[in-house]
Design a protein around this motif. Structure first.
Motif, PDB file in Angstrom:
ATOM      1  N   THR A 390     -18.078 -10.983  21.038  1.00  0.00           N
ATOM      2  CA  THR A 390     -17.266  -9.829  20.673  1.00  0.00           C
ATOM      3  C   THR A 390     -16.993  -9.766  19.178  1.00  0.00           C
ATOM      4  OG1 THR A 390     -16.211  -9.942  22.841  1.00  0.00           O
ATOM      5  CG2 THR A 390     -15.089  -8.649  21.150  1.00  0.00           C
ATOM      6  N   GLU A 393     -21.042  -9.677  15.258  1.00  0.00           N
ATOM      7  CA  GLU A 393     -22.061  -8.666  15.514  1.00  0.00           C
ATOM      8  C   GLU A 393     -23.451  -9.199  15.173  1.00  0.00           C
ATOM      9  OE1 GLU A 393     -21.199  -5.089  13.493  1.00  0.00           O
ATOM     10  OE2 GLU A 393     -19.265  -4.751  14.490  1.00  0.00           O
ATOM     11  N   GLY A 394     -24.435  -8.700  15.917  1.00  0.00           N
ATOM     12  CA  GLY A 394     -25.823  -9.039  15.632  1.00  0.00           C
ATOM     13  C   GLY A 394     -26.265 -10.392  16.154  1.00  0.00           C
TER      14      GLY A 394
END
Length: 587
Positions: A390, A393-394
């Motif tokens: 969560t 990112e990525g």
């Protein structure tokens, strides 16, 4: 000036000879002293410590030094006997017998224990007592008593008893101490212990010496238990080397007391021989009690050191581990967290500990909680799943969760999380390459089959079209394979350009292409009309003419894709038979 490479071997040889001569001199001193103090010149000495010097040398030196050590020991034995006994040719045999029993003890100890260690653990201690305190002295006693009977007319059985008890006791008492001295163990131990620990060791040794001196310096109280108490204190607090020194202190104290007829042993009624046997039995009990304790302490120390080493190794592994490891109890509370939690989860290990799995799932991913519950429900299975964290990112992470069992009961779960972002990207690229034609960069047949399930078809109908280049072999033969490859690439680009996002294009192999066209037959024919115009332009850029033949079959909602493909293939070959450079759309 001699080089270091020349000096070092010379110094090693000098040190070797000096050590062996020191052992021989010690042997002579101990042998002469014990004969003078405990023998009448004909009978065997009550306590024979000398053999321990040569045995300690053999156990601490390589086998290449054994012949010289034994020869020097025999010479020292001969000198001591010649100095303290009436001369008889048979005394030359005493040295041979003593060296033979020493060699037997050293050989059996080297074979039965690692590197000749004698008190390193319980097994080594037991081996030492059997080989050094039982087998070797018994063999020597038989031979030595035979020589005494022949030389001096000594009764065989009393001589056998005296030889065995004196030699066994001397070997067991003094060998461990002298071996540790010869091999440098005492020097190494002193260097490794801190100043406070050295002070404690010295205090305990002095205390043990004082206790032994007091017990054997008076004859009023039977306090033979007291040295055992201080010796056990040495064993527990200072270890094996200090205990070996403590045993020697008791032996020397008792021997001096016997010379001056002092100590608790003098209270025993039965004469000098009985007193000697009683003292030997006491020392045997002392050794039998203290040596196993030292072995137990040594084993415990080794186990603790090994546990500490493993813990440190585990700590280093976890500190440098690319994975994060979380452990939960059966209630879902995180009891332990370590590894790369900051990098992978965006949370420190400390913030994870004590948190509930549902709380962590909100910050990391609901997948983690789902896997833990699945592992608790099915302990036999390992739960594995990918998830996107969560708060990072990525990233693509893989969680592996397994139930923890204790006495066939589930007590919790352990989860390992690792970063698989690069791995999954490589896997996707490999899958893409496996489904892509390397020349034209459009899907191959496998790619077409995989994509047709997810390509949306707009309108009420769709068509399958098969195309190939007319007389493609002739193009390769006349203009070369590079020209043929260029024609394939340019044709594929033209088809993709015309088809747009509504259609799916694939190369089946060779010069054959497969197209999924949105719309009915009429729309498909319009597409081919536009493609023919593109091919005319393409022929001009290639500097040679190309034409195509094709077959179109309509794909109905209930039709099997393979049957439609076969129909399009039949229509393609009809175009070939009818003269090429055309598209057939009817049966």
């Amino acid at each position: 000036m001699p080089s270091n490479d020349t000096i070092r071997p010379v110094r090693r040889a000098q040190h070797r000879v000096a050590l062996l001569l020191t052992g021989a001199l010690l042997y002579f001193t101990l042998a002469a002293g014990t004969i003078l103090l405990t023998s009448d010149g004909k009978s065997h000495a009550t306590v024979w410590l000398a053999d321990a010097a040569i045995l300690a040398l053999l156990l601490s030196r390589p086998k290449s030094d054994w012949p010289l050590a034994l020869a020097l020991g025999w010479a020292a034995n001969l000198g001591a006997n010649a100095l303290t006994r009436e001369w008889a040719p048979g005394i030359t045999l005493y040295g041979l017998i003593n060296m033979a029993q020493v060699l037997l003890a050293a050989w059996t100890l080297r074979r039965c224990s690692q590197k000749g260690e004698i008190l390193a653990n319980a097994r080594a201690t037991f081996t030492f007592l059997i080989c050094g305190g039982l087998i070797a002295p018994a063999v020597g006693a038989i031979a030595g008593s035979t020589v005494s009977w022949v030389n001096y007319g000594e009764a065989f059985l009393p001589s056998l008893e005296r030889w065995y008890s004196s030699n066994a006791l001397g070997i067991v008492i003094l060998t461990p101490f002298l071996k540790s001295w010869f091999d440098g163990s005492y020097v190494s131990a002193l260097g490794m212990r801190g100043s406070r620990k050295r002070a404690e060791d010295l205090f305990l040794l002095l205390f043990h010496t004082a206790v032994s001196a007091f017990v054997f310096g008076q004859s009023g109280l039977p306090l033979l238990f007291a040295p055992l108490c201080s010796l056990l204190l040495l064993a527990f607090r200072s270890g094996r080397l200090a205990t070996q020194a403590g045993v020697v202190i008791v032996g020397i104290s008792g021997a001096l007391a016997a010379v001056y007829h002092l100590g608790p042993v003098a209270l025993v009624q039965g004469g000098p021989v009985f007193e000697a046997i009683f003292f030997q039995s006491y020392l045997a009990i002392l050794l039998g009690t203290a040596l196993p304790v030292t072995a137990l302490v040594a084993s415990r120390a080794e186990a603790l050191a090994e546990a500490a080493r493993r813990e440190e190794m585990l700590r280093m592994i976890l500190d440098h581990s690319p994975d994060a490891i979380l452990s939960f109890d059966d209630g879902g509370s995180c009891r332990w967290a370590d590894g790369a939690t900051d990098e992978l989860l965006g949370l420190s290990a400390g913030s994870c500990r004590g948190a509930l799995i549902d709380e962590l799932a909100l910050k990391i991913s609901p997948v983690l909680a789902k896997l833990c519950r699945a592992a608790l429900a099915d302990p036999a299975e390992t739960q594995i799943a990918d998830f996107a964290p969560t708060n990072l990112e990525g990233r693509t992470l893989e969680a592996t969760v397994k139930a923890v069992m204790s006495d066939e009961k589930v007590v919790g779960t352990v989860a390992t999380v690792r970063d698989v972002t690069a791995q999954r990207a490589r896997e996707r690229e490999i899958a893409r390459l496996a489904m892509t034609d390397p020349l034209t960069k459009i899907p191959n047949r496998a790619g077409f089959d995989a994509a047709i399930e997810r390509v949306p078809i707009k309108g009420e109908a769709a068509c399958i079209a098969l195309i190939d280049i007319d007389n493609f072999k002739g193009i390769n033969d006349r203009f070369g394979h590079k020209a043929g490859d260029r024609a394939l690439v340019e044709l594929a680009a033209a088809i993709v350009r015309l088809s747009g996002s509504d259609h799916l294009v694939a190369r089946l192999g060779g010069d054959e292409f497969l197209i999924l066209l949105a719309g009915d037959i009429t729309a498909a024919q319009r597409f081919f009309g536009g493609l023919q115009s593109e091919i005319a332009i393409l022929s001009a850029s290639l500097e040679f003419d190309i034409t195509i033949s094709g077959g179109i079959a309509e794909l109905h909602a209930l039709a099997e894709i393979d049957s439609v493909f076969e129909e399009a293939d039949r229509r393609l070959y009809r175009s070939k038979r009818d003269g090429r450079n055309r598209v057939t759309a009817t049966a």
